[in-house]
Design a protein around this motif. Structure first.
Motif, PDB file in Angstrom:
ATOM      1  N   ASN A   1       0.822  -1.199   0.000  1.00 52.56           N
ATOM      2  CA  ASN A   1       0.000   0.000   0.000  1.00 52.56           C
ATOM      3  C   ASN A   1       0.869   1.268   0.000  1.00 52.56           C
ATOM      4  N   THR A   2       1.988   1.212   0.714  1.00 59.49           N
ATOM      5  CA  THR A   2       2.923   2.343   0.743  1.00 59.49           C
ATOM      6  C   THR A   2       3.503   2.606  -0.647  1.00 59.49           C
ATOM      7  N   ILE A   3       3.846   1.524  -1.353  1.00 61.21           N
ATOM      8  CA  ILE A   3       4.386   1.660  -2.717  1.00 61.21           C
ATOM      9  C   ILE A   3       3.350   2.308  -3.639  1.00 61.21           C
ATOM     10  N   LEU A   4       2.103   1.886  -3.523  1.00 60.61           N
ATOM     11  CA  LEU A   4       1.033   2.459  -4.350  1.00 60.61           C
ATOM     12  C   LEU A   4       0.834   3.946  -4.062  1.00 60.61           C
ATOM     13  N   GLN A   5       0.811   4.298  -2.787  1.00 57.20           N
ATOM     14  CA  GLN A   5       0.609   5.698  -2.416  1.00 57.20           C
ATOM     15  C   GLN A   5       1.771   6.573  -2.890  1.00 57.20           C
ATOM     16  N   ASP A   6       2.995   6.047  -2.783  1.00 55.69           N
ATOM     17  CA  ASP A   6       4.155   6.799  -3.286  1.00 55.69           C
ATOM     18  C   ASP A   6       4.051   7.018  -4.790  1.00 55.69           C
ATOM     19  N   ALA A   7       3.591   5.971  -5.491  1.00 53.12           N
ATOM     20  CA  ALA A   7       3.438   6.086  -6.945  1.00 53.12           C
ATOM     21  C   ALA A   7       2.385   7.135  -7.300  1.00 53.12           C
ATOM     22  N   LEU A   8       1.331   7.216  -6.491  1.00 47.54           N
ATOM     23  CA  LEU A   8       0.274   8.209  -6.735  1.00 47.54           C
ATOM     24  C   LEU A   8       0.769   9.629  -6.433  1.00 47.54           C
ATOM     25  N   VAL A   9       1.504   9.763  -5.359  1.00 49.54           N
ATOM     26  CA  VAL A   9       1.995  11.098  -4.970  1.00 49.54           C
ATOM     27  C   VAL A   9       3.014  11.613  -5.982  1.00 49.54           C
ATOM     28  N   ASN A  10       3.942  10.713  -6.370  1.00 50.30           N
ATOM     29  CA  ASN A  10       4.997  11.121  -7.306  1.00 50.30           C
ATOM     30  C   ASN A  10       4.524  11.141  -8.758  1.00 50.30           C
ATOM     31  N   ASN A  11       3.364  10.493  -9.007  1.00 50.66           N
ATOM     32  CA  ASN A  11       2.780  10.434 -10.345  1.00 50.66           C
ATOM     33  C   ASN A  11       3.796   9.930 -11.381  1.00 50.66           C
ATOM     34  N   GLU A  12       4.424   8.783 -11.006  1.00 49.89           N
ATOM     35  CA  GLU A  12       5.469   8.229 -11.861  1.00 49.89           C
ATOM     36  C   GLU A  12       4.875   7.677 -13.153  1.00 49.89           C
ATOM     37  N   SER A  13       5.508   8.000 -14.277  1.00 47.70           N
ATOM     38  CA  SER A  13       5.023   7.484 -15.560  1.00 47.70           C
ATOM     39  C   SER A  13       5.593   6.111 -15.864  1.00 47.70           C
ATOM     40  N   HIS A  14       6.754   5.828 -15.278  1.00 48.31           N
ATOM     41  CA  HIS A  14       7.369   4.507 -15.475  1.00 48.31           C
ATOM     42  C   HIS A  14       7.367   3.784 -14.130  1.00 48.31           C
ATOM     43  N   SER A  15       6.546   2.767 -13.999  1.00 48.92           N
ATOM     44  CA  SER A  15       6.343   2.104 -12.695  1.00 48.92           C
ATOM     45  C   SER A  15       6.843   0.669 -12.686  1.00 48.92           C
ATOM     46  N   SER A  16       7.809   0.361 -13.539  1.00 48.25           N
ATOM     47  CA  SER A  16       8.318  -1.017 -13.581  1.00 48.25           C
ATOM     48  C   SER A  16       8.986  -1.398 -12.273  1.00 48.25           C
ATOM     49  N   ASN A  17       9.662  -0.433 -11.649  1.00 49.06           N
ATOM     50  CA  ASN A  17      10.314  -0.694 -10.358  1.00 49.06           C
ATOM     51  C   ASN A  17       9.271  -0.969  -9.275  1.00 49.06           C
ATOM     52  N   ASN A  18       8.213  -0.176  -9.285  1.00 45.82           N
ATOM     53  CA  ASN A  18       7.124  -0.386  -8.320  1.00 45.82           C
ATOM     54  C   ASN A  18       6.451  -1.744  -8.523  1.00 45.82           C
ATOM     55  N   GLN A  19       6.235  -2.092  -9.774  1.00 42.47           N
ATOM     56  CA  GLN A  19       5.630  -3.394 -10.083  1.00 42.47           C
ATOM     57  C   GLN A  19       6.513  -4.539  -9.604  1.00 42.47           C
ATOM     58  N   LEU A  20       7.825  -4.367  -9.760  1.00 45.63           N
ATOM     59  CA  LEU A  20       8.767  -5.398  -9.321  1.00 45.63           C
ATOM     60  C   LEU A  20       8.725  -5.547  -7.801  1.00 45.63           C
ATOM     61  N   GLN A  21       8.696  -4.417  -7.095  1.00 43.01           N
ATOM     62  CA  GLN A  21       8.632  -4.453  -5.630  1.00 43.01           C
ATOM     63  C   GLN A  21       7.344  -5.115  -5.145  1.00 43.01           C
ATOM     64  N   ILE A  22       6.232  -4.731  -5.768  1.00 38.87           N
ATOM     65  CA  ILE A  22       4.940  -5.315  -5.378  1.00 38.87           C
ATOM     66  C   ILE A  22       4.915  -6.812  -5.686  1.00 38.87           C
ATOM     67  N   LYS A  23       5.528  -7.199  -6.787  1.00 38.63           N
ATOM     68  CA  LYS A  23       5.587  -8.615  -7.150  1.00 38.63           C
ATOM     69  C   LYS A  23       6.342  -9.414  -6.086  1.00 38.63           C
ATOM     70  N   LYS A  24       7.417  -8.846  -5.572  1.00 41.16           N
ATOM     71  CA  LYS A  24       8.188  -9.519  -4.517  1.00 41.16           C
ATOM     72  C   LYS A  24       7.349  -9.704  -3.258  1.00 41.16           C
ATOM     73  N   HIS A  25       6.599  -8.661  -2.914  1.00 43.61           N
ATOM     74  CA  HIS A  25       5.728  -8.764  -1.741  1.00 43.61           C
ATOM     75  C   HIS A  25       4.614  -9.798  -1.973  1.00 43.61           C
ATOM     76  N   ASN A  26       4.088  -9.859  -3.172  1.00 42.65           N
ATOM     77  CA  ASN A  26       3.068 -10.866  -3.501  1.00 42.65           C
ATOM     78  C   ASN A  26       3.616 -12.278  -3.378  1.00 42.65           C
ATOM     79  N   GLN A  27       4.852 -12.465  -3.801  1.00 39.71           N
ATOM     80  CA  GLN A  27       5.487 -13.782  -3.703  1.00 39.71           C
ATOM     81  C   GLN A  27       5.673 -14.194  -2.243  1.00 39.71           C
ATOM     82  N   LYS A  28       6.050 -13.221  -1.416  1.00 40.29           N
ATOM     83  CA  LYS A  28       6.202 -13.507   0.013  1.00 40.29           C
ATOM     84  C   LYS A  28       4.858 -13.890   0.634  1.00 40.29           C
TER      85      LYS A  28
END
Length: 222
Positions: free
Chosen positions: A67-94
């Motif tokens: 949820n923190t990663i998502l909120q940061d992405a919304l605040v920063n309004n990042e156009s390239h979110s591959s890093n965020n997707q990778l981080q979230i994927k790691k958390h999903n795997q855990k």
């Protein structure tokens, strides 16, 4: 005549001692069974309740990080979110790893239902996260505000229900253990009573033998 009477008494005593021996063995068997049940309850308390409850809190921690990663992405309004997707994927795997481990534990009927609901909620949340990160600008914020937040809240609600049931089932295991402990105390009391009874019988037999000996001595003197 005396020999027949003596033999009859000896047979009665032997039969009574045999019954006492059987009762002692039965009590011992029941006592061992109760101890094994108590041991199984404590093992289940650790393996199926304490460890899974800790793992479920680990799931909550990973949900918080996502949820923190998502909120940061919304605040920063990042156009390239591959890093965020990778981080979230790691958390999903855990999270998936913990859920798979949790499914191997002993689950009661209610737990199975709650776990099924949680897995559905997690799946919905993962799909929304991917969708939100794939978008940009206001559209991303709209999706997050309209259904993203509620999906996260729903997942946490399902997780909370699953965590709470751990203490409920744990209390049931403790009650069962108390019953087995009470049973063990009763068996120990019976063993004590039998030991006293055997002692009384031994004293009675010795007294009776001395009486017979004294009577025989008097008879021989006469």
């Amino acid at each position: 005549m005396k020999f027949a009477f003596s033999l009859k008494n000896k047979l009665k005593i032997a039969f009574l001692l045999f019954c006492i021996m059987c009762c002692t063995l039965l009590i011992r068997f029941l006592e061992d069974k109760s101890v094994n049940k108590i041991n199984e309850s404590f093992i289940s308390m650790y393996n199926d309740r304490l460890v899974p409850a800790t793992d479920l809190y680990f799931v909550a921690e990973n949900l918080y990080h996502k949820n923190t990663i998502l909120q940061d992405a919304l605040v920063n309004n990042e156009s390239h979110s591959s890093n965020n997707q990778l981080q979230i994927k790691k958390h999903n795997q855990k999270i998936d790893s913990v859920i798979n481990k949790y499914e191997l534990t002993l689950l009661v009927k209610q737990e199975k239902a709650f776990l099924k609901d949680l897995k559905v909620a997690l799946n919905i949340q993962e799909q929304l996260e991917s969708k939100i990160l794939a978008l940009t600008g206001n559209e991303r914020k709209q999706i997050y505000e309209s259904i993203g937040k509620s999906a996260t809240a729903q997942t946490l609600t399902k997780l909370s229900a699953l965590i709470k049931i751990q203490s409920k089932v744990g209390d049931e295991l403790i009650r069962d253990s108390k019953i087995f402990v009470s049973g063990t105390k009763i068996y120990s009391t019976f063993q004590g009573i039998l030991a006293v009874f055997i002692g009384i019988m031994i004293v009675s037999i010795i007294s009776a033998s001395n009486m017979v000996k004294i009577q025989n001595d008097k008879f021989n003197l006469n």
